[in-house]
Structure formats: structure tokens, C-alpha cells
Design a protein around this motif. Structure first.
Motif, PDB file in Angstrom:
ATOM      1  N   VAL A   1      -1.389  -4.676  -3.453  1.00 18.45           N
ATOM      2  CA  VAL A   1      -0.408  -4.685  -4.546  1.00 18.45           C
ATOM      3  C   VAL A   1       0.506  -3.464  -4.425  1.00 18.45           C
ATOM      4  CG1 VAL A   1      -0.069  -4.576  -7.041  1.00 18.45           C
ATOM      5  CG2 VAL A   1      -1.882  -6.009  -6.103  1.00 18.45           C
ATOM      6  N   GLU A   2      -0.071  -2.300  -4.161  1.00 12.52           N
ATOM      7  CA  GLU A   2       0.739  -1.080  -4.028  1.00 12.52           C
ATOM      8  C   GLU A   2       1.748  -1.229  -2.890  1.00 12.52           C
ATOM      9  OE1 GLU A   2       0.086   3.726  -3.876  1.00 12.52           O
ATOM     10  OE2 GLU A   2      -1.191   2.495  -2.603  1.00 12.52           O
TER      11      GLU A   2
ATOM     12  N   LEU B   1      -1.280  -7.176 -14.717  1.00 12.51           N
ATOM     13  CA  LEU B   1      -0.881  -8.567 -14.899  1.00 12.51           C
ATOM     14  C   LEU B   1      -1.677  -9.536 -14.031  1.00 12.51           C
ATOM     15  CD1 LEU B   1       2.986  -8.194 -15.172  1.00 12.51           C
ATOM     16  CD2 LEU B   1       1.385  -8.787 -16.996  1.00 12.51           C
ATOM     17  N   LEU B   2      -2.275  -9.036 -12.970  1.00 15.41           N
ATOM     18  CA  LEU B   2      -3.062  -9.912 -12.108  1.00 15.41           C
ATOM     19  C   LEU B   2      -4.454 -10.108 -12.705  1.00 15.41           C
ATOM     20  CD1 LEU B   2      -1.995  -8.553  -8.615  1.00 15.41           C
ATOM     21  CD2 LEU B   2      -1.273 -10.674  -9.703  1.00 15.41           C
TER      22      LEU B   2
ATOM     23  N   ARG C   1      -0.300   6.410  -3.491  1.00 16.09           N
ATOM     24  CA  ARG C   1       0.500   6.852  -2.353  1.00 16.09           C
ATOM     25  C   ARG C   1       1.987   6.817  -2.663  1.00 16.09           C
ATOM     26  NH1 ARG C   1      -1.205   3.017   2.268  1.00 16.09           N
ATOM     27  NH2 ARG C   1      -1.353   1.562   0.553  1.00 16.09           N
ATOM     28  N   ILE C   2       2.406   6.088  -3.683  1.00 14.06           N
ATOM     29  CA  ILE C   2       3.822   6.014  -4.024  1.00 14.06           C
ATOM     30  C   ILE C   2       4.178   7.181  -4.941  1.00 14.06           C
ATOM     31  CG2 ILE C   2       4.302   3.580  -3.629  1.00 14.06           C
ATOM     32  CD1 ILE C   2       3.474   2.941  -6.394  1.00 14.06           C
ATOM     33  N   GLU C   3       5.381   7.685  -4.786  1.00 10.34           N
ATOM     34  CA  GLU C   3       5.767   8.899  -5.508  1.00 10.34           C
ATOM     35  C   GLU C   3       6.600   8.682  -6.774  1.00 10.34           C
ATOM     36  OE1 GLU C   3       4.744  12.037  -5.267  1.00 10.34           O
ATOM     37  OE2 GLU C   3       3.356  11.307  -3.764  1.00 10.34           O
TER      38      GLU C   3
ATOM     39  N   VAL D   1       8.194   3.653  -9.980  1.00  9.48           N
ATOM     40  CA  VAL D   1       7.496   2.734  -9.076  1.00  9.48           C
ATOM     41  C   VAL D   1       6.002   2.728  -9.403  1.00  9.48           C
ATOM     42  CG1 VAL D   1       7.020   2.162  -6.667  1.00  9.48           C
ATOM     43  CG2 VAL D   1       9.243   3.090  -7.297  1.00  9.48           C
ATOM     44  N   ARG D   2       5.457   3.892  -9.746  1.00  6.09           N
ATOM     45  CA  ARG D   2       4.040   3.960 -10.136  1.00  6.09           C
ATOM     46  C   ARG D   2       3.773   3.136 -11.393  1.00  6.09           C
ATOM     47  NH1 ARG D   2       1.655  10.029  -9.061  1.00  6.09           N
ATOM     48  NH2 ARG D   2       1.760   9.876  -6.790  1.00  6.09           N
ATOM     49  N   VAL D   3       4.677   3.208 -12.339  1.00  6.35           N
ATOM     50  CA  VAL D   3       4.515   2.441 -13.579  1.00  6.35           C
ATOM     51  C   VAL D   3       4.594   0.938 -13.280  1.00  6.35           C
ATOM     52  CG1 VAL D   3       5.590   1.918 -15.807  1.00  6.35           C
ATOM     53  CG2 VAL D   3       5.289   4.291 -15.098  1.00  6.35           C
ATOM     54  N   MET D   4       5.533   0.534 -12.431  1.00  7.54           N
ATOM     55  CA  MET D   4       5.607  -0.885 -12.066  1.00  7.54           C
ATOM     56  C   MET D   4       4.320  -1.319 -11.370  1.00  7.54           C
ATOM     57  SD  MET D   4       8.336  -2.945  -9.754  1.00  7.54           S
ATOM     58  CE  MET D   4       7.983  -4.616  -9.229  1.00  7.54           C
ATOM     59  N   PHE D   5       3.805  -0.485 -10.498  1.00  7.55           N
ATOM     60  CA  PHE D   5       2.556  -0.780  -9.790  1.00  7.55           C
ATOM     61  C   PHE D   5       1.406  -0.949 -10.783  1.00  7.55           C
ATOM     62  CE2 PHE D   5      -1.216   1.466  -7.903  1.00  7.55           C
ATOM     63  CZ  PHE D   5      -1.710   0.378  -7.192  1.00  7.55           C
ATOM     64  N   ALA D   6       1.268  -0.002 -11.710  1.00  2.07           N
ATOM     65  CA  ALA D   6       0.183  -0.078 -12.703  1.00  2.07           C
ATOM     66  C   ALA D   6       0.317  -1.328 -13.563  1.00  2.07           C
ATOM     67  CB  ALA D   6       0.179   1.172 -13.577  1.00  2.07           C
TER      68      ALA D   6
END
Length: 188
Positions: A168-169, A136-137, A120-122, A126-131
Motif C-alpha cells: 500500500v505504501e 479503508l482496506l 519510508r515516505i516523507e 502523503v503519509r496521511v493519505m497512506f494512513a
């Protein structure tokens, strides 16, 4: 200097626009420098003696960051960042305990699988940080990031796994002050 708000003002030969973009650049630089100092502090394992070198390195990192991504529309939300740090620390401990208990259990209760999480993030950053955060979890690993989905390898293939990725997202979006729309239809 006229009364027209769109005209450029001059102060000591420097053009200043009414929106004061120089102040915005200074805030961006300061925020990037503070983030770099915090990262240095974490990498140096809290060594206060190394903080002087870290602060100097952070100046160069912030300057390079501003030069390489000057018009970055991403702004950090300090409250969102602080909530994310707490969330990440808690989830890391919770996930580590879960993975350890599964590994120590005689029957090894895992049901690994791949899930496709609709993004949902564009912004790509931000997508790379999310992935990366998902990877990491404990118990999750980002396997493939494409335009619409993040493929995630999970230790327990059930609907709760996708709900945790959704949380997380949302937390990553809060770091950048982004609001997410409703969850999309999921493909398991």
C-alpha cells in the motif's frame, strides 16, 4: 531584454521568467480541478445531471487548494494514480471477501494485533493519505501515525500483514511519483 537567461521578460506588462512558472501553476490548477471533478463524480454516485454543479464546485476547490498550498511540491503521477485506483478497487473486493469469509467461518479464524510499520515516505500529506488508505482496506485500521511509524491494527497478526501494508505504501508513493528506499527493520 538581454541575452541573460536569468532576466525577466515582459509581455503586456506581465513579468514572465524563462522557466514559465505561470504554465506550471496552470498545470497544477488543471490537475487539481480534474481530481476534484473525479471526486465529485464519485460522491454524486455518477449522477451526470450533477456534473455541472460539480465542475463549478471543483473550480472553487482547485482555486482554494492552489491558494492554500501554492508551493506544494507534490505532483500527481497520472499513471501512478490510475494504477492506484485499480489496486485499491481490487484490494477492497479481495479484503472484503476475506473479512466476510472469516466472519462466516464457525471458528472465527482471526488473530488481531497491533503492528508498527516503519514509514519510508516523507511528505506529511502523503503519509496521511497512506494512513487513510490503510484504514479503508478491510482487515486493517490505522491506529496512530507518528514521525517514524504507523501503528496498524490487523485482523491477522502475521508477517504477511506488514507486507501488505508495504505494498500500500509503495502504491501511494507511486501516485505522487515518489520512489521509496528499501524497507526498514520492522518492529512487531
Amino acid at each position: 531584454m538581454g541575452d541573460d537567461p536569468d532576466t525577466c521578460w515582459r509581455h503586456e506588462g506581465v513579468a514572465l521568467t524563462p522557466g514559465r512558472p505561470h504554465l506550471k501553476r496552470m498545470r497544477q490548477f488543471t490537475m487539481r480541478w480534474l481530481v476534484a471533478v473525479c471526486l465529485w463524480f464519485v460522491v454524486s454516485e455518477g449522477d451526470v445531471a450533477a456534473l455541472g454543479v460539480g465542475m463549478a464546485a471543483a473550480l472553487f476547490a482547485a482555486a482554494a487548494s492552489l491558494a492554500l498550498a501554492p508551493g506544494s511540491p507534490l505532483g500527481l503521477s497520472l499513471p501512478g494514480l490510475l494504477r492506484f485506483i485499480g489496486f485499491f478497487a481490487f484490494q477492497s473486493v479481495r479484503g472484503g471477501i476475506d473479512v466476510a469469509s472469516r466472519a462466516m467461518h464457525p471458528s472465527l479464524p482471526i488473530d488481531p494485533g497491533m503492528v508498527a510499520y516503519p514509514l519510508r515516505i516523507e511528505p506529511i500529506a502523503v503519509r496521511v493519505m497512506f494512513a487513510n488508505t490503510v484504514s479503508l482496506l478491510p482487515g486493517t485500521l490505522s491506529a496512530h501515525l507518528d514521525r517514524d511509524y504507523l501503528m496498524v491494527h490487523v485482523l491477522d497478526h502475521n508477517p504477511a500483514a506488514l507486507e501488505e501494508v508495504e505494498v500500500v505504501e509503495r502504491r501511494v508513493a507511486e501516485v505522487f511519483g515518489l520512489t521509496l528506499g528499501p524497507p526498514a527493520e520492522r518492529v512487531a
